[in-house]
Structure formats: C-alpha cells, structure tokens
Design a protein around this motif. Structure first.
Motif, PDB file in Angstrom:
ATOM      1  N   GLU A 176       2.904  13.351  11.604  1.00  0.00           N
ATOM      2  CA  GLU A 176       3.917  13.083  12.621  1.00  0.00           C
ATOM      3  C   GLU A 176       5.151  12.399  12.055  1.00  0.00           C
ATOM      4  O   GLU A 176       6.227  12.487  12.628  1.00  0.00           O
ATOM      5  CB  GLU A 176       3.326  12.205  13.737  1.00  0.00           C
ATOM      6  CG  GLU A 176       2.358  12.935  14.645  1.00  0.00           C
ATOM      7  CD  GLU A 176       3.023  14.055  15.407  1.00  0.00           C
ATOM      8  OE1 GLU A 176       4.229  13.962  15.668  1.00  0.00           O
ATOM      9  OE2 GLU A 176       2.334  15.051  15.706  1.00  0.00           O
ATOM     10  N   TYR A 213      -4.747  15.935   4.520  1.00  0.00           N
ATOM     11  CA  TYR A 213      -6.152  16.002   4.091  1.00  0.00           C
ATOM     12  C   TYR A 213      -6.260  16.095   2.585  1.00  0.00           C
ATOM     13  O   TYR A 213      -7.208  15.605   1.982  1.00  0.00           O
ATOM     14  CB  TYR A 213      -6.871  17.166   4.788  1.00  0.00           C
ATOM     15  CG  TYR A 213      -7.359  16.764   6.146  1.00  0.00           C
ATOM     16  CD1 TYR A 213      -8.384  15.817   6.274  1.00  0.00           C
ATOM     17  CD2 TYR A 213      -6.793  17.268   7.301  1.00  0.00           C
ATOM     18  CE1 TYR A 213      -8.810  15.407   7.508  1.00  0.00           C
ATOM     19  CE2 TYR A 213      -7.221  16.859   8.540  1.00  0.00           C
ATOM     20  CZ  TYR A 213      -8.230  15.928   8.641  1.00  0.00           C
ATOM     21  OH  TYR A 213      -8.655  15.517   9.866  1.00  0.00           O
ATOM     22  N   ARG A 267      -0.596  18.528   8.198  1.00  0.00           N
ATOM     23  CA  ARG A 267      -1.943  17.941   8.261  1.00  0.00           C
ATOM     24  C   ARG A 267      -2.760  18.370   7.053  1.00  0.00           C
ATOM     25  O   ARG A 267      -3.548  17.605   6.526  1.00  0.00           O
ATOM     26  CB  ARG A 267      -2.672  18.392   9.530  1.00  0.00           C
ATOM     27  CG  ARG A 267      -2.240  17.699  10.772  1.00  0.00           C
ATOM     28  CD  ARG A 267      -3.069  18.172  11.947  1.00  0.00           C
ATOM     29  NE  ARG A 267      -4.241  17.338  12.135  1.00  0.00           N
ATOM     30  CZ  ARG A 267      -4.229  16.187  12.784  1.00  0.00           C
ATOM     31  NH1 ARG A 267      -3.118  15.745  13.302  1.00  0.00           N
ATOM     32  NH2 ARG A 267      -5.316  15.483  12.936  1.00  0.00           N
ATOM     33  N   ASP A 323      -2.079  23.245  10.886  1.00  0.00           N
ATOM     34  CA  ASP A 323      -0.807  22.538  10.766  1.00  0.00           C
ATOM     35  C   ASP A 323      -0.599  22.230   9.287  1.00  0.00           C
ATOM     36  O   ASP A 323      -1.458  21.630   8.648  1.00  0.00           O
ATOM     37  CB  ASP A 323      -0.945  21.251  11.596  1.00  0.00           C
ATOM     38  CG  ASP A 323       0.250  20.341  11.502  1.00  0.00           C
ATOM     39  OD1 ASP A 323       0.953  20.387  10.492  1.00  0.00           O
ATOM     40  OD2 ASP A 323       0.466  19.566  12.449  1.00  0.00           O
ATOM     41  N   PRO A 364      -4.316  11.780   8.898  1.00  0.00           N
ATOM     42  CA  PRO A 364      -3.636  13.046   9.156  1.00  0.00           C
ATOM     43  C   PRO A 364      -2.623  12.932  10.298  1.00  0.00           C
ATOM     44  O   PRO A 364      -1.563  13.547  10.231  1.00  0.00           O
ATOM     45  CB  PRO A 364      -4.775  13.990   9.537  1.00  0.00           C
ATOM     46  CG  PRO A 364      -6.011  13.333   9.162  1.00  0.00           C
ATOM     47  CD  PRO A 364      -5.770  11.890   9.038  1.00  0.00           C
ATOM     48  N   ASP A 365      -2.934  12.143  11.311  1.00  0.00           N
ATOM     49  CA  ASP A 365      -1.996  11.985  12.427  1.00  0.00           C
ATOM     50  C   ASP A 365      -0.709  11.343  11.944  1.00  0.00           C
ATOM     51  O   ASP A 365       0.389  11.837  12.182  1.00  0.00           O
ATOM     52  CB  ASP A 365      -2.600  11.102  13.526  1.00  0.00           C
ATOM     53  CG  ASP A 365      -3.821  11.726  14.145  1.00  0.00           C
ATOM     54  OD1 ASP A 365      -4.071  12.909  13.848  1.00  0.00           O
ATOM     55  OD2 ASP A 365      -4.511  11.043  14.908  1.00  0.00           O
ATOM     56  N   PHE A 413     -12.098  19.905   6.554  1.00  0.00           N
ATOM     57  CA  PHE A 413     -10.984  19.959   7.493  1.00  0.00           C
ATOM     58  C   PHE A 413      -9.792  20.759   6.969  1.00  0.00           C
ATOM     59  O   PHE A 413      -8.923  21.143   7.751  1.00  0.00           O
ATOM     60  CB  PHE A 413     -10.531  18.547   7.879  1.00  0.00           C
ATOM     61  CG  PHE A 413     -11.401  17.934   8.933  1.00  0.00           C
ATOM     62  CD1 PHE A 413     -11.379  18.423  10.228  1.00  0.00           C
ATOM     63  CD2 PHE A 413     -12.252  16.887   8.639  1.00  0.00           C
ATOM     64  CE1 PHE A 413     -12.185  17.878  11.207  1.00  0.00           C
ATOM     65  CE2 PHE A 413     -13.065  16.337   9.607  1.00  0.00           C
ATOM     66  CZ  PHE A 413     -13.033  16.826  10.892  1.00  0.00           C
TER      67      PHE A 413
END
Lengths: 216, 468
Positions: free
Chosen positions: B233, B300, B296, B293, B228-229, B287
């Motif tokens: 990003e 997921y 994100r 976000d 997810p990061d 999640f």
C-alpha cells in the motif's frame, strides 16, 4: 511503607477486572488514567525513586494520554463497545485465569526483588489483559486502550523487578508511547471518516486467503 | 562529532522542510541525504566513532553489524531521494489525470522520510538494548504515516495493522529487554558487550520475547501478516525504503540479542533462527504462488529473503548475512521502484490487468525482468553466492529443503513477471504518464548496473582464487 507495595498491585488486579468487563469508553479511559498514576506513584514508594521519572510518568500516562484518548473518542463520537467478540462475563472469567497464570509465572521466576512476586504477578495479569482486549474488542479505539494497558503491564514489570533503564531510555520509551497514541488517535478519526465506523474487524480488504480480493 | 552529525542532519532537515512548507524541498532533501552518505563514508575510513550522550553511548565501528546496516540505509536513502522528486511530480500528474483525490502533501512526506532516516540511523548507532528498543519503535512511528500517503481506504487499513501489530510486537521486545536486565547482576548496564555474563535461565526467557518482538518487525512468518499490506500500500519509494532498510534495522535487533547469548546457549538461539527461517520460506513460497498483486508478490519475496538472512544467522554464516542483506536491499529497492513505475502507467496493481510491459514500457519491462532474475539468485547476482554458501553450510537435508523452496519461489515469480512482460499491451490510457514512467528508470538502471558489476567482481575473484 511495605504495605503499600501490596496495595498497589492489588489495585492493578482490580482495574484489570473492571477494564475487561466495562463497555463504556469513558470508563475504560478513566481506568487507564488510574493505572498511569499508580505507575507514577509506585517507584516513589521504594527508596531512592526517581522523582523526575515519576512526575513525567504521571503527567504522560496519567493525564496526557487519557486526554488524547478522550479527544479521539469525542471526535469519532463513539460511546461504548456494544458487540465485543468475547462477551463481558466470559472476559471476567478469562481475566481471573490470567491472574492465576500471572501468579504461576511469578512463583516460578527466581526473583530477587524487594517487591516480591505480587507485583510481577500483577504485571503479567495486566499485560495479558491488554493483549486480550486488543484481540477481543472490535472498536479501533478500544484496541488502542488495550495496547496502553499492555504497555502499562510491561512498565509495571520493570518497576516490580526494581530495574531502571537509564533516564534517557526511560524518557525515550515514554515519548514513543506518546507519539504512538497520538498517531493512533488520528488514525481512529480517519477510520471513522472513511468507513463511517471504527470497527477494526471490518478492516479486511487486504487479505491473501481465497476470498480476499485485491481492491484497486 | 561525526556520530552527532549523522543523528542531527536528518532531524534538522526534517524540521526545515516542515517549516519551509515545501520551498527548497528538493535541495534540502538531496543535500541532507548526500551529507548523511558522506558522513557514513567518513566513519568507514576512520574505522570507529562514538559519542556518549547523557550516559547513553551511540556509535559504530566498521567491524560491527551496525555499520553495515547504517551504510545500506544511507546509500539506499540517497538513491531513493534522487528518484523521489521526479516520482512525486509524475504521481501528482497521474492522480490529476485519473481524478484521484489528493493525498498527503509533499513536504509532509519528505519531512517524515527524513525523520524515518533519523530513526533508522539511531537504530544502527545504538550500543545498548534500551536505546535499540526506543529506536526500533521510533522507526515504526515515523514510517506508519508514510504508508497512508494516498489516503485510500486500503492504505489506511494497512497503516492501522502495521501500527497495532508492530507496536504490540515491539512491546514484546521491551518485555524481553526488561527480562534481560533481570538476567544481569544488579546495577550492570545493557550495553551490547556487557551482557555476556547473563544468567542462562533468565536469558532464555529474554531471548524468546526479544526474538518474537524483533522477529515480527523483521517480517518473519508466521508474524508477517502486516508486511505485505504495508509494503504494497505504501507509495513506491517508501516501499523501497521499508523493504530495503527498515527490515535490516529490525534484523539488527535479532543479531544483537543472539550475539549476547551466554556460552552454551548459542545452539538454543540458532534453533529458533533456523526454525523461523524455514517457516518464512514456506509461507513465502505458498503465498507467492497465485498472487494477484505484483507489489504484494515483492513483499512476500522480502519475507523469503528475511527468512534466508535468519537462516544464515542460524547456520553461522558470519559476514555473509550482511552481504545478503546489502544486495537484497539494493535489488528489492530497484524492483519496488520499477513496480512503482508500472503502477503509475497502468494504474493498477492487479497482475492480470498488466500485460505487455515490454512493448508499452520497454525500459521498465527490461528492468522488471532483470530484477526478478537477480532477486531469485540467478548468477551473476551476489545473492547467488550467499545462497550457495548457505545451502552448503546447511547440510544435505536442510540445504535440500531450502533449494526446493527457492525453486518454487523462482517458478512462481518468473511465471508472474513473464506473464506481465509478454503479450500485447492495451493502448496507453495517458501517453504522457507512460513517457514519465520511462524517464523514471535512471536510478533503477544505475542500481541494476551496480548489482551486476559487484556480482561479476565477486565471481571473478572466486575464479581467480580457484585458478591460483
């Protein structure tokens, strides 16, 4: 000749103990360089070793990578790991435990290699020590060193099993590791500039658990 | 010849872009992507292609999984590069208006993207476990700097996590590969079709390490934390490629190690696939609920779909896995590009700060809504069919669990997407950027049509078969 097979893995075990207990970056880098050179020398001791691979191993793992790490260390001006997550004396005990675990695994594997269980036990110890250093140290640079130790352990395992990949694959692996350390070195400097420190445990802006707020 | 072309075109183009420093950027990128797609098409019609390079065989045959991955990657890259050039201009303009600092230069981005394409091609063409490992690690290296395109603190953090976790994970796979070579008789090669006679005891150990390594790179829970990061990003076109192509390449590693299982161990391997598939669905469901976000949330959803793909492998659904991967890639790419447009216009990824997309950006809003429905498997999405067969194949108990988790994910995603689309929109901060974001919908729209038509064709075929 066979005596050397015993001495080199023993040197690896010793280097693990030293790696887990020293706080000075320079010391860690020197030990990683020593491991790299040993990895280059080891295949030469067996018959029909690849001279080319040994030379490339020594040049990349023994010289180029440590120099890259040294440069990253200078540019990020970090000297030592002051507050590790796990203290140095506890680390020493843990490495001894890893060593025991390594021998336990090596005993159990149906080995058929000339080098015997000692090299495999040393390989597992090096590998676990590398993982431990990644997990238990805060500085980004120490984590890179931990990764390199982990990678050295895997290579040692391959040599201990007397199995060689094709030359191209071997070179590919080395090239991957080289580029990885290069990129990580740049990243260490960027982290240093952006965050004014290189403590990787402060890198927690991105998180999904309750207190993790999305920053943007 | 074709195979060497597939390998050299992206690498040469990357070098050329780097040397010319941004001159002819668009031309080189598009022609490289087009040539790559044409060559892939040529391989398809020829059936089989391979070369031997210094003892390493590279190649693929249409019947194999690798060709599917190559085709998806090639098509996706072409579509993303068509989108990329205008996106870059709009992103630079938005950065200028918002006073954000300059990120990576355009030509670095494009040349890294081409390098990324080259490494993914190598992954798809690899014919032995050694080359496969080298290629998968190289994809990590080529894609990591791309995540840090905007050079913000958070993107740097995402890149660091991605590099460290994926490299450690892939290190596990290297150990697995070494163990695999120990499982074989002395002197045998690691080619995919030569490892069938492995020693079962050693193979088990090799499988566990390879599964952990490639599974981490595939983003299976609980090793998914980097995903997810990294996917949120990265800039939108890069996210589209990471989610659409890279995950498939990693999955290829899992498929290959499972196909290498000696007789009697297939059940052991399938157990791993089913277990981690269910865990991935669980984590994704957990999640996605209350996600703050929207990028994100999409990441997921990728974890969820990789879980489904792995479940399909575990339940022996055969070629269905490829179908699922292909349409997940297309749909997710379209969603990430749309998410990028919304991010461009609103300047934030926070779900609560984005309302009234349908009134402010009607085309993007429509795509966002339609994409969400398609990714959750609403017919005529082809994902509906693949998920249906999976549930049927999994039996009452597991099928029920999968359906329940899919329902939770659908509700959570629908809640978020509908909340973002409806409501009143605040006045546009920069009307120019909104206008640009609306113009960037061509490629996502094309992909949307493609998905709907293929789904409709699939449905028509099924019905016709039933009628006859």
């Amino acid at each position: 000749m066979n005596d050397w097979f015993g001495i080199v893995p023993a040197l690896f075990l010793l280097s693990c103990l030293l790696l887990a207990t020293s706080s000075r970056m320079l010391h860690l880098i020197r030990l990683v360089a020593l491991q790299g050179i040993l990895l280059g020398v080891l295949p030469l001791l067996s018959e029909g070793g690849h001279w080319g691979i040994a030379a490339v191993n020594i040049i990349i793992k023994g010289i180029v990578l440590p120099v890259l790490l040294y440069m990253a260390m200078k540019r990020a001006s970090v000297q030592r790991e002051l507050e590790p997550l796990v203290g140095y004396s506890v680390s020493a005990v843990l490495v001894l435990l890893f060593c025991g675990a390594g021998f336990w695994v090596a005993e159990r594997l149906p080995l058929n290699s000339a080098m015997g269980p000692l090299a495999v036990a040393a390989a597992f110890t090096v590998l676990l020590t590398g993982l431990f250093i990644v997990a238990a140290r805060k500085k980004a640079l120490t984590q890179v060193i931990g990764f390199l130790i982990f990678e050295n352990g895997i290579t040692l395992f391959g040599i201990g099993m007397m199995r060689h990949h094709e030359l191209m694959v071997e070179l590919g692996i080395l090239l991957d590791v080289l580029v990885l350390v290069f990129i990580m070195g740049i990243a260490v400097c960027q982290i240093n500039r952006e965050f004014a420190h290189i403590d990787a445990d402060k890198l927690q802006n991105l998180d999904d658990l309750p207190d993790g707020e999305v920053k943007k | 010849m074709t195979v060497s072309g597939l390998m050299t075109v992206p690498l040469l183009a990357a070098l050329l872009v780097w040397i010319l420093k941004g001159r002819l950027l668009r031309t080189i990128l598009l022609s490289a992507a087009a040539v790559h797609t044409v060559l892939t098409g040529y391989v398809y019609f020829k059936g089989e292609e391979s070369i031997v390079l210094r003892g390493i065989e590279l190649g693929c045959s249409v019947r194999e999984f690798g060709f599917g991955v190559l085709a998806i990657t090639s098509l996706l890259f072409l579509l993303v590069s068509l989108h990329l050039c205008s996106w870059l201009k709009s992103d630079a303009r938005a950065g200028e208006l918002r006073g954000e600092s300059h990120g990576m230069s355009k030509h670095t981005l494009v040349s890294l993207l081409l390098l990324f394409l080259g490494t993914m091609t190598l992954t798809a063409l690899a014919q032995d476990f050694g080359t496969l490992w080298v290629a998968v690690e190289a994809t990590t290296l080529a894609s990591a700097p791309l995540i840090n395109f905007h050079r913000s603190k958070t993107s740097l953090e995402a890149m660091w996590k991605y590099l460290l976790l994926c490299s450690l994970g892939i290190g596990m796979a290297l150990l697995g590969t070494m163990l695999l070579s120990a499982a074989l008789p002395e002197g045998s090669s690691l080619a995919f079709d030569a490892v069938k006679n492995a020693d079962p005891q050693w193979f088990k150990a090799a499988f566990v390490f390879c599964f952990a390594g490639y599974g981490l790179k595939t983003g299976l829970a609980p090793f998914h934390s980097w995903l997810p990061d990294a996917h949120s990003e990265a800039p939108a076109p890069v996210s589209a490629l990471l989610s659409g192509s890279l995950l498939n390449c990693a999955l290829l590693g899992l498929v290959n190690i499972r196909d290498a299982a000696p007789e009697g161990l297939t059940g052991f391997c399938n157990g791993f696939f089913i277990c981690f598939g269910i865990i991935s669905l669980l984590f994704a469901a957990f999640f996605i609920i209350g996600q703050k976000d929207f990028k994100r949330m999409l990441a997921y959803s990728s974890v969820e779909h990789m879980g489904l793909a792995v479940l399909m492998i575990g339940f022996d659904c055969g070629v269905l896995v490829l179908l699922h991967m292909a349409f997940h890639s297309l749909t997710k790419m379209m969603l990430f590009l749309t998410a990028g447009n919304i991010l461009l216009a609103y300047g934030t990824r926070k779900i609560e700060a984005v309302t009234g997309v349908l009134t402010r950006l009607p085309r993007n809003g429509m795509l966002w809504l339609a994409g969400m429905l398609l990714i959750c498997g609403t017919p005529p999405s082809p994902l509906f069919f693949t998920e249906l067969v999976l549930v049927k194949q999994a039996g009452i108990l597991w099928g029920g669990v999968i359906l329940l988790l899919l329902l939770i994910i659908f509700c959570a995603m629908a809640y978020v997407v509908i909340k973002m689309c409806m409501g009143s929109a605040a006045a546009a901060e920069f009307p120019e950027i909104d206008c640009r974001a609306e113009k960037l919908t061509r490629i996502p729209l094309l992909v949307l049509m493609l998905i709907i038509f293929s789904g409709a064709a699939l449905m028509a075929e099924t019905i016709m078969r039933y009628v006859q």
